[in-house]
Design a protein around this motif. Structure first.
Motif, short mmCIF file in Angstrom:
data_model
loop_
_atom_site.label_atom_id
_atom_site.label_comp_id
_atom_site.label_asym_id
_atom_site.label_seq_id
_atom_site.Cartn_x
_atom_site.Cartn_y
_atom_site.Cartn_z
N ASN A 151 -9.41 -23.96 -7.65
CA ASN A 151 -9.40 -25.31 -7.64
C ASN A 151 -10.33 -25.96 -6.96
O ASN A 151 -10.76 -27.21 -6.96
N SER A 152 -10.98 -25.52 -6.08
CA SER A 152 -12.06 -25.80 -5.29
C SER A 152 -12.87 -24.60 -4.63
O SER A 152 -12.22 -23.37 -4.28
N PRO A 153 -14.26 -24.85 -4.19
CA PRO A 153 -14.79 -25.93 -4.26
C PRO A 153 -15.31 -26.25 -5.61
O PRO A 153 -15.26 -25.54 -6.70
N LEU A 154 -15.86 -27.32 -5.83
CA LEU A 154 -16.43 -27.96 -6.84
C LEU A 154 -18.04 -27.31 -7.26
O LEU A 154 -18.62 -27.03 -6.33
N PRO A 155 -18.16 -27.14 -8.52
CA PRO A 155 -19.66 -26.61 -8.83
C PRO A 155 -20.47 -27.43 -8.31
O PRO A 155 -20.45 -28.89 -8.46
N ASN A 156 -21.56 -26.87 -7.94
CA ASN A 156 -22.74 -27.63 -7.19
C ASN A 156 -22.53 -28.57 -5.99
O ASN A 156 -23.17 -29.24 -5.62
N GLU A 157 -21.39 -28.29 -5.56
CA GLU A 157 -21.13 -28.78 -3.97
C GLU A 157 -22.15 -28.63 -3.12
O GLU A 157 -22.76 -27.47 -2.80
N THR A 158 -22.65 -29.54 -2.41
CA THR A 158 -23.93 -29.02 -1.47
C THR A 158 -23.56 -29.10 -0.07
O THR A 158 -22.80 -30.12 0.42
N TYR A 159 -24.03 -28.17 0.67
CA TYR A 159 -23.68 -28.13 2.23
C TYR A 159 -25.12 -28.15 2.81
O TYR A 159 -26.08 -27.71 2.24
N THR A 160 -25.18 -28.81 4.11
CA THR A 160 -26.29 -29.32 4.48
C THR A 160 -26.52 -28.28 6.06
O THR A 160 -27.52 -28.69 6.80
N ASP A 161 -25.49 -27.79 6.49
CA ASP A 161 -25.48 -27.21 7.64
C ASP A 161 -24.82 -25.94 7.63
O ASP A 161 -23.97 -25.73 7.08
N ARG A 162 -25.18 -24.94 8.49
CA ARG A 162 -24.81 -23.39 8.52
C ARG A 162 -23.38 -23.54 9.15
O ARG A 162 -22.71 -22.40 9.15
N ASN A 163 -23.25 -24.31 10.08
CA ASN A 163 -21.86 -24.36 10.56
C ASN A 163 -20.52 -25.04 9.68
O ASN A 163 -19.40 -25.01 10.12
N GLN A 164 -20.96 -25.58 8.61
CA GLN A 164 -19.97 -26.03 7.61
C GLN A 164 -19.13 -25.04 7.05
O GLN A 164 -19.74 -23.92 6.84
N ASP A 165 -17.94 -25.46 6.61
CA ASP A 165 -17.08 -24.35 5.87
C ASP A 165 -17.00 -24.76 4.40
O ASP A 165 -16.67 -25.89 4.10
N ILE A 166 -16.98 -23.69 3.87
CA ILE A 166 -16.73 -23.73 2.36
C ILE A 166 -15.13 -23.52 2.26
O ILE A 166 -14.76 -22.52 2.49
N LEU A 167 -14.56 -24.59 1.78
CA LEU A 167 -13.07 -24.23 1.31
C LEU A 167 -12.67 -23.95 0.14
O LEU A 167 -12.95 -24.60 -1.01
N MET A 168 -12.18 -22.70 -0.26
CA MET A 168 -11.76 -22.33 -1.39
C MET A 168 -10.14 -22.44 -1.58
O MET A 168 -9.35 -22.14 -0.61
N ASN A 169 -9.64 -22.90 -2.68
CA ASN A 169 -8.19 -23.12 -3.03
C ASN A 169 -7.93 -22.48 -4.36
O ASN A 169 -8.71 -22.83 -5.22
N TRP A 170 -6.75 -21.79 -4.65
CA TRP A 170 -6.55 -21.34 -5.94
C TRP A 170 -4.66 -21.31 -6.00
O TRP A 170 -4.15 -21.23 -5.02
N VAL A 171 -4.30 -21.16 -7.00
CA VAL A 171 -3.07 -20.93 -7.23
C VAL A 171 -2.55 -19.39 -6.88
O VAL A 171 -3.14 -18.69 -7.54
N THR A 172 -1.98 -19.20 -6.19
CA THR A 172 -1.23 -17.64 -6.02
C THR A 172 -0.63 -17.11 -7.05
O THR A 172 0.01 -17.67 -7.96
N SER A 173 -0.43 -15.80 -6.89
CA SER A 173 0.41 -14.74 -7.65
C SER A 173 0.97 -13.86 -7.16
O SER A 173 0.37 -12.96 -6.12
N PRO A 174 2.32 -13.26 -7.65
CA PRO A 174 2.84 -12.13 -6.86
C PRO A 174 2.42 -11.04 -7.37
O PRO A 174 2.52 -9.77 -6.98
N THR A 175 1.54 -10.70 -8.51
CA THR A 175 0.97 -9.60 -9.13
C THR A 175 0.04 -8.93 -8.46
O THR A 175 -0.47 -7.84 -8.78
N SER A 176 -0.86 -9.90 -7.50
CA SER A 176 -1.83 -9.28 -6.90
C SER A 176 -1.83 -8.18 -5.72
O SER A 176 -0.70 -8.34 -4.70
N ASP A 177 -2.48 -7.29 -5.64
CA ASP A 177 -2.38 -6.18 -4.56
C ASP A 177 -3.34 -6.76 -3.28
O ASP A 177 -2.99 -6.54 -1.96
N GLN A 178 -4.38 -7.25 -3.56
CA GLN A 178 -5.44 -7.95 -2.66
C GLN A 178 -6.38 -8.70 -3.25
O GLN A 178 -6.55 -8.88 -4.55
N MET A 179 -7.02 -9.55 -2.49
CA MET A 179 -8.03 -10.43 -3.00
C MET A 179 -9.43 -10.14 -2.40
O MET A 179 -9.81 -9.73 -1.02
N ARG A 180 -10.52 -10.20 -3.39
CA ARG A 180 -11.80 -9.71 -2.76
C ARG A 180 -12.85 -10.90 -3.22
O ARG A 180 -12.79 -11.38 -4.35
#
Length: 303
Positions: A151-180
């Motif tokens: 769901n995020s980040p959006l494509p081509n979202e721009t960051y200007t500082d190395r101290n900024q955080d890229i926030l990633m969001n998605w819908v969870t699932s009970p089927t996963s063993d782990q996330m990479r």
């Protein structure tokens, strides 16, 4: 000047809170008998799975020779996995499918005619057939977890500082063993270009969110490029954008002096994998067989 691609996979360089060294799904290659490292990945909104495989005998990677081939078969398609470079022992392909619930079966088969189409010698030469090799008959079924959509980040979202955080969001699932999380960074300066990859397990698992500091992916000073871990290679190889990097033979130990690079901007391609483990198959003594789904988004760092 020709662009210079470089491949990086050291999880230890990723020191932010999202990284973890624990990988319960990727077992070690055995020093005795046959081992496999296999991954089948189904990207979001795709009807084709990326597949990659390597086979080992007594701890050594085994390049297929003679009439031996690796075949990956789905419910509607089958494909011969092709070597990334001659005798590399690493094989990859695309396989179409309509029902991901049936998984993909990997098998080593004997087909001299099909094998010759991918070897370094002409198809109409070296017809002498040495017969089936020792890997013929080994088979592994790989199943997939639930699909994943970022769901995020959006494509081509721009960051200007190395101290900024890229926030990633998605819908969870009970089927996963782990996330990479696997990323490919490509930085540009005039006609120069450098490219490398990173890959790590998310410490929080499939909890629906994580944050990545830009500076953990694009450091401000030189860093060491060294690939020593088989566990992380397939997840980067399977991201097709950098297959050429692998085939250039640049995997190995190398210093990247990024501070001497007059950086204009970088693209950061982030691929989040939802992964499950699968049985290796009869008489296979080590390695792993990962089934995964993924979604990819590319953002921009422009200081």
């Amino acid at each position: 000047m020709r662009a210079l691609p470089i491949l990086l996979l050291p999880a230890l360089l990723l020191s932010s809170c999202y990284s973890s060294e624990s990988d319960s799904l990727r077992g070690s290659v055995s020093n005795e008998g046959v081992s496999v490292t296999i991954q089948a990945n189904l990207p979001a909104n795709s009807v084709e799975a990326n597949v990659a495989a390597s086979y080992f005998q007594d701890g050594r990677k085994a390049a297929l020779v003679g009439g031996d081939i690796v075949v990956a078969a789905s419910d509607t398609d089958s494909a011969i996995l092709r070597s990334l470079e001659n005798l590399s022992g690493d094989y990859t392909s695309l396989v179409a499918l309509t029902d991901s619930g049936q998984g993909i079966r990997f098998s080593v088969e004997f087909d001299p005619e099909a094998a010759r189409a991918d070897r370094w010698y002409p198809v109409d030469e070296l017809i002498v057939d040495p017969g089936p090799g020792e890997l013929i008959g080994y088979s592994t079924l790989v199943e997939f977890p639930d699909p994943i959509v970022l769901n995020s980040p959006l494509p081509n979202e721009t960051y200007t500082d190395r101290n900024q955080d890229i926030l990633m969001n998605w819908v969870t699932s009970p089927t996963s063993d782990q996330m990479r999380l696997t990323s490919v960074q490509t930085c540009y300066s005039d006609s120069r270009q450098i490219q490398w990859g990173t890959s790590t397990i998310l410490a929080g698992g499939d909890n629906g969110s994580t944050d990545i500091r830009v500076g953990s992916l694009i450091p401000s000073s030189n860093f060491l490029n060294e690939i020593t871990n088989r566990f992380t290679q397939l997840s980067v190889i399977i991201v097709s954008a950098i297959l050429d990097t692998y085939s250039f033979g640049l995997i190995g130990r190398q210093d990247i002096e990024i501070e001497t690079f007059d950086l204009e901007y970088c693209t950061i391609s982030l691929t989040l994998f939802r992964e499950i483990g699968n049985d290796l198959g009869a008489d296979i003594s080590g390695g792993y067989a990962i089934g995964s789904t993924s979604d990819t988004v590319t953002v921009v760092y422009q200081p």
